[in-house]
Design a protein around this motif. Structure first.
Motif, PDB file in Angstrom:
ATOM      1  N   PHE A  38       0.830  -1.204   0.000  1.00 37.59           N
ATOM      2  CA  PHE A  38       0.000   0.000   0.000  1.00 37.59           C
ATOM      3  C   PHE A  38       0.871   1.264   0.000  1.00 37.59           C
ATOM      4  O   PHE A  38       0.596   2.225  -0.714  1.00 37.59           O
ATOM      5  N   ILE A  39       1.929   1.260   0.808  1.00 33.86           N
ATOM      6  CA  ILE A  39       2.776   2.459   0.900  1.00 33.86           C
ATOM      7  C   ILE A  39       3.548   2.657  -0.402  1.00 33.86           C
ATOM      8  O   ILE A  39       3.734   3.783  -0.853  1.00 33.86           O
ATOM      9  N   LYS A  40       3.956   1.528  -1.026  1.00 32.97           N
ATOM     10  CA  LYS A  40       4.710   1.653  -2.276  1.00 32.97           C
ATOM     11  C   LYS A  40       3.891   2.314  -3.384  1.00 32.97           C
ATOM     12  O   LYS A  40       4.440   2.878  -4.320  1.00 32.97           O
ATOM     13  N   GLN A  41       2.553   2.187  -3.252  1.00 37.97           N
ATOM     14  CA  GLN A  41       1.702   2.797  -4.277  1.00 37.97           C
ATOM     15  C   GLN A  41       1.643   4.318  -4.165  1.00 37.97           C
ATOM     16  O   GLN A  41       1.229   4.994  -5.097  1.00 37.97           O
ATOM     17  N   VAL A  42       2.035   4.845  -3.005  1.00 41.72           N
ATOM     18  CA  VAL A  42       2.012   6.294  -2.818  1.00 41.72           C
ATOM     19  C   VAL A  42       3.283   6.883  -3.452  1.00 41.72           C
ATOM     20  O   VAL A  42       4.377   6.454  -3.124  1.00 41.72           O
ATOM     21  N   PRO A  43       3.112   7.844  -4.377  1.00 39.30           N
ATOM     22  CA  PRO A  43       4.300   8.415  -5.029  1.00 39.30           C
ATOM     23  C   PRO A  43       5.233   9.061  -4.012  1.00 39.30           C
ATOM     24  O   PRO A  43       4.799   9.789  -3.124  1.00 39.30           O
ATOM     25  N   TYR A  44       6.508   8.742  -4.168  1.00 43.15           N
ATOM     26  CA  TYR A  44       7.503   9.259  -3.234  1.00 43.15           C
ATOM     27  C   TYR A  44       7.609  10.774  -3.329  1.00 43.15           C
ATOM     28  O   TYR A  44       7.991  11.446  -2.366  1.00 43.15           O
ATOM     29  N   GLU A  45       7.250  11.316  -4.496  1.00 45.09           N
ATOM     30  CA  GLU A  45       7.394  12.757  -4.736  1.00 45.09           C
ATOM     31  C   GLU A  45       6.648  13.584  -3.697  1.00 45.09           C
ATOM     32  O   GLU A  45       7.091  14.656  -3.308  1.00 45.09           O
ATOM     33  N   ILE A  46       5.471  13.056  -3.259  1.00 43.08           N
ATOM     34  CA  ILE A  46       4.668  13.817  -2.289  1.00 43.08           C
ATOM     35  C   ILE A  46       5.486  14.043  -1.022  1.00 43.08           C
ATOM     36  O   ILE A  46       5.545  15.146  -0.479  1.00 43.08           O
ATOM     37  N   GLU A  47       6.150  12.957  -0.557  1.00 38.02           N
ATOM     38  CA  GLU A  47       6.961  13.095   0.654  1.00 38.02           C
ATOM     39  C   GLU A  47       8.132  14.026   0.432  1.00 38.02           C
ATOM     40  O   GLU A  47       8.467  14.839   1.285  1.00 38.02           O
ATOM     41  N   GLU A  48       8.750  13.881  -0.757  1.00 38.28           N
ATOM     42  CA  GLU A  48       9.899  14.739  -1.069  1.00 38.28           C
ATOM     43  C   GLU A  48       9.525  16.204  -0.982  1.00 38.28           C
ATOM     44  O   GLU A  48      10.227  17.017  -0.385  1.00 38.28           O
ATOM     45  N   ALA A  49       8.371  16.509  -1.602  1.00 37.30           N
ATOM     46  CA  ALA A  49       7.909  17.899  -1.599  1.00 37.30           C
ATOM     47  C   ALA A  49       7.720  18.386  -0.174  1.00 37.30           C
ATOM     48  O   ALA A  49       8.095  19.509   0.169  1.00 37.30           O
ATOM     49  N   ALA A  50       7.181  17.489   0.683  1.00 40.01           N
ATOM     50  CA  ALA A  50       6.952  17.876   2.072  1.00 40.01           C
ATOM     51  C   ALA A  50       8.274  18.116   2.796  1.00 40.01           C
ATOM     52  O   ALA A  50       8.402  19.058   3.591  1.00 40.01           O
ATOM     53  N   VAL A  51       9.270  17.274   2.464  1.00 39.89           N
ATOM     54  CA  VAL A  51      10.582  17.448   3.084  1.00 39.89           C
ATOM     55  C   VAL A  51      11.172  18.795   2.682  1.00 39.89           C
ATOM     56  O   VAL A  51      11.715  19.532   3.507  1.00 39.89           O
ATOM     57  N   MET A  52      11.006  19.120   1.409  1.00 37.44           N
ATOM     58  CA  MET A  52      11.490  20.416   0.915  1.00 37.44           C
ATOM     59  C   MET A  52      10.872  21.557   1.709  1.00 37.44           C
ATOM     60  O   MET A  52      11.502  22.552   2.012  1.00 37.44           O
ATOM     61  N   ASP A  53       9.563  21.379   2.038  1.00 34.98           N
ATOM     62  CA  ASP A  53       8.865  22.423   2.780  1.00 34.98           C
ATOM     63  C   ASP A  53       9.220  22.387   4.251  1.00 34.98           C
ATOM     64  O   ASP A  53       8.640  23.131   5.045  1.00 34.98           O
ATOM     65  N   GLY A  54      10.112  21.488   4.635  1.00 38.46           N
ATOM     66  CA  GLY A  54      10.592  21.464   6.011  1.00 38.46           C
ATOM     67  C   GLY A  54       9.774  20.616   6.953  1.00 38.46           C
ATOM     68  O   GLY A  54       9.823  20.803   8.170  1.00 38.46           O
ATOM     69  N   ALA A  55       8.997  19.651   6.427  1.00 36.37           N
ATOM     70  CA  ALA A  55       8.195  18.798   7.305  1.00 36.37           C
ATOM     71  C   ALA A  55       9.091  17.763   7.977  1.00 36.37           C
ATOM     72  O   ALA A  55      10.034  17.264   7.374  1.00 36.37           O
ATOM     73  N   THR A  56       8.797  17.448   9.232  1.00 33.38           N
ATOM     74  CA  THR A  56       9.543  16.401   9.926  1.00 33.38           C
ATOM     75  C   THR A  56       8.873  15.051   9.664  1.00 33.38           C
ATOM     76  O   THR A  56       7.746  14.988   9.164  1.00 33.38           O
TER      77      THR A  56
END
Lengths: 311, 293
Positions: free
Chosen positions: B175-193
């Motif tokens: 299930f997690i693999k189906q979620v595009p990694y890009e979404i998390e990357e973008a959040a990391v860029m925005d400084g999310a922990t």
């Protein structure tokens, strides 16, 4: 993490080539995240299994108060133990028979659920009911359904054939009952998995086979079965291992009776360990069960290699 | 079953009036047998739970006996019925939450942090599923006793939650693999922990997977017999599954008190069957998610 590219292959490369501090942090994060799951598994599975093996060489008995190293005494005692011998026999019969029947009946149900007819939705809806029913309740329900005087099935059998049928009085009757109730309970789950596999088989394969004049039987053996073979192997292995440890059904349906004809190793472990507190002896039976699981595992490995299943 | 693989449209085309379609008849015969075999035991449980003992012991069989809730009243008077229901619920809910938390964290690690050998670690976790639960009963009894967790729901949930975690991880990884990694990357860029990523991004998008495994594990825990039967001593942690075995071991003037056994049976069956019927798609996705790739 900022320099990770969106391309998966590049991402991996960058990650591996990343400064070692980032890598260390990734490894650490990995360890922290898997820690709860692994601690649980170590504490309640790996460590106890190791304990079981050690305890099997002792005469630990809570009621007698003994706790000494006795070598292989429990194992030699097992070869003379009426209960263990009977249970070993029926465990093997039960595991093999219920697995084969589960595969066959599961496949038949899957064929039914995959056919197009009025009522298919209803059939698919009720299919998983036996899976959801607690095994212990299924055991008691069938005990009552098979009651020789007031149970539905023997009464109907008597009305149809005139035979007064007392299922649980003969070893054969009781054994057949245990195996069939297990199939009632578990075949629907098999069917759901097989159905999902069948729906993944390209329809044009069937069309081509029909053009070549293959009948339904030939199409099943020539197309369906080869296409879902990896699934069938996986489910067979699961089924074998689960039914080796199966305890609830026999506990509910027969308690091993008549005699020990329907007793299984799991029931013996429970009775010797939890009821009589003969921890050493129960552990030795557990080790026999573990060996059986290991044998199934080794067969599974060979099957996987031969079938070339990609895992 | 012959028509199994044919497209409905072609069926229509092939259908000839005035000829008997033996395939169709066989199909409907199989359907009727299937429905009867699945539903008769359920009918039998329900019928027996709402009848008096004399009504269950008649010849010929009384198929629709006089409806009564007397059996549930008897149970409430004679056993701590509500305590057992409560224990079953708490046991099932705690176990489910434990598997989801431990399973989700590990699944995230296996889905997102990959290095040579991480696959092997996942396989080791999955291999522990093969260890028979019954073979660990004796040491677990001693471990739980040592931790003063015998006869507690906490102890039961730890043990069963652990057993259900590997399969949960297996399904959640996909299930997690189906979620595009890009979404998390973008959040990391925005400084999310990481905790923020878990709660705000992954939890909403993997909710179907969590619901699926939550339902399957809840049903498994609600139905579990072995652990409460082995480790529960009193009202503090005995579940409905234990109480049904105790009532079975009792006697009534007619032999086994089937009306009471089936009353507990209904109490155990109805919640999980309804749960299954209402969320079938979700459950099927979970059950097949592991095996079908």
């Amino acid at each position: 993490m900022e320099n990770i590219s969106t391309n998966a292959a590049v991402k991996r490369k960058v990650f591996l080539a990343a400064p070692s501090k980032t890598m260390q942090r990734r490894y650490l994060l990995f360890l922290i995240l898997i820690a709860p799951a692994f601690l649980l598994r170590i504490g309640t599975a790996a460590y106890p299994i190791a304990q079981t093996i050690l305890l099997s060489f002792t005469n630990l008995d809570l009621l007698k108060g003994t706790d000494n190293y006795v070598g292989l005494q429990n194992y030699t005692a097992m070869t003379k133990d009426y209960g263990v011998q009977g249970s070993l026999t029926f465990t093997i019969v039960f595991v093999l028979a219920s697995t084969v029947l589960n595969l066959v009946v599961g496949m038949l149900i899957a064929q039914l659920l995959n056919a197009s007819f009025k009522g298919r939705t209803f059939a698919r809806t009720i299919n998983l009911i036996p899976w959801a029913v607690p095994t212990i309740v299924a055991g008691y329900a069938f005990r009552w359904l098979l009651d020789d005087k007031f149970g539905l099935i023997p009464v109907w059998v008597q009305a149809l054939t005139g035979a007064h049928w007392i299922v649980f009085i003969t070893p054969l009757g009781a054994r057949i009952a245990v195996i069939l109730v297990q199939v009632w309970k578990d075949a629907p789950f098999m069917a759901v998995v097989f159905l999902a596999g069948m729906q993944g088989v390209p329809l044009d394969l069937y069309e081509a086979a029909k053009v070549d004049g293959a009948n339904a039987w030939q199409r099943f053996w020539g197309i369906t079965l080869p296409m879902i073979k990896p699934l069938v192997i996986t489910m067979t292995i699961f089924r074998l291992i689960w039914s080796l440890a199966s305890f609830d059904l026999v506990y509910g349906l027969t308690q091993g009776a008549p005699g020990v004809s329907t007793s299984v190793l799991a029931l013996q472990i429970f009775q010797q360990g939890v009821v009589f507190f003969k921890f050493g002896f129960a552990s030795a039976i557990s080790v026999v069960l573990l060996i059986l699981v290991a044998i199934v595992g080794l067969i599974a490995l060979r099957l996987y290699r031969r079938a070339d299943v990609a895992y | 079953m012959i028509e199994a693989k044919e497209m409905p449209a072609q069926n229509m085309g092939n259908r000839q009036p005035f000829t008997i379609q033996w395939g169709r008849i066989g199909l409907y015969a199989a359907f009727i047998v299937f429905v009867l075999v699945v539903l008769i035991p359920i009918y039998w449980i329900m019928r027996s739970s709402v009848a008096t003992s004399p009504d269950l012991h008649t010849s010929p069989i009384n198929y629709f006996p006089h409806f009564t809730l007397q059996n549930f009243q008897t149970l409430i008077q004679q056993v701590p019925f509500f305590e057992y229901v409560r224990n079953s619920l708490i046991f099932a809910i705690t176990t489910t939450l434990l598997t989801l938390v431990a399973g989700f964290l590990a699944a995230y690690a296996f889905a997102r942090i990959q290095f040579p050998g991480s696959g092997v670690i996942l396989w080791i976790l999955l291999l522990t599923m093969a260890l028979p639960d019954i073979g660990t009963i004796v040491p677990l009894y001693r471990i739980l006793a040592g931790l003063h967790l015998l006869d507690t729901i906490t102890g039961l949930s730890l043990v069963l939650g652990s057993a259900l975690t590997p399969f949960t991880v297996w399904v959640l990884v996909s299930f997690i693999k189906q979620v595009p990694y890009e979404i998390e990357e973008a959040a990391v860029m925005d400084g999310a922990t990481l905790p923020q990523i878990f709660v705000k991004i992954l939890l909403p998008v993997t909710r179907p997977g969590l619901v699926t495994m939550g339902l399957i594990n809840f049903i498994n825990a609600w139905n579990n017999l072995l652990y409460p039967l082995s480790f529960s001593v009193g009202e503090a942690s005995k579940t409905l599954s234990v109480s049904i075995t105790e009532v079975y071991n009792g006697y009534s003037p007619y032999g086994k008190p089937w009306e009471l056994i089936m009353a507990i049976g209904v109490t155990m069956v109805l919640p999980v069957v309804f749960l299954m019927l209402f969320s079938q798609k979700s459950i099927v996705r979970g059950l097949t998610g592991g095996a079908v790739k």
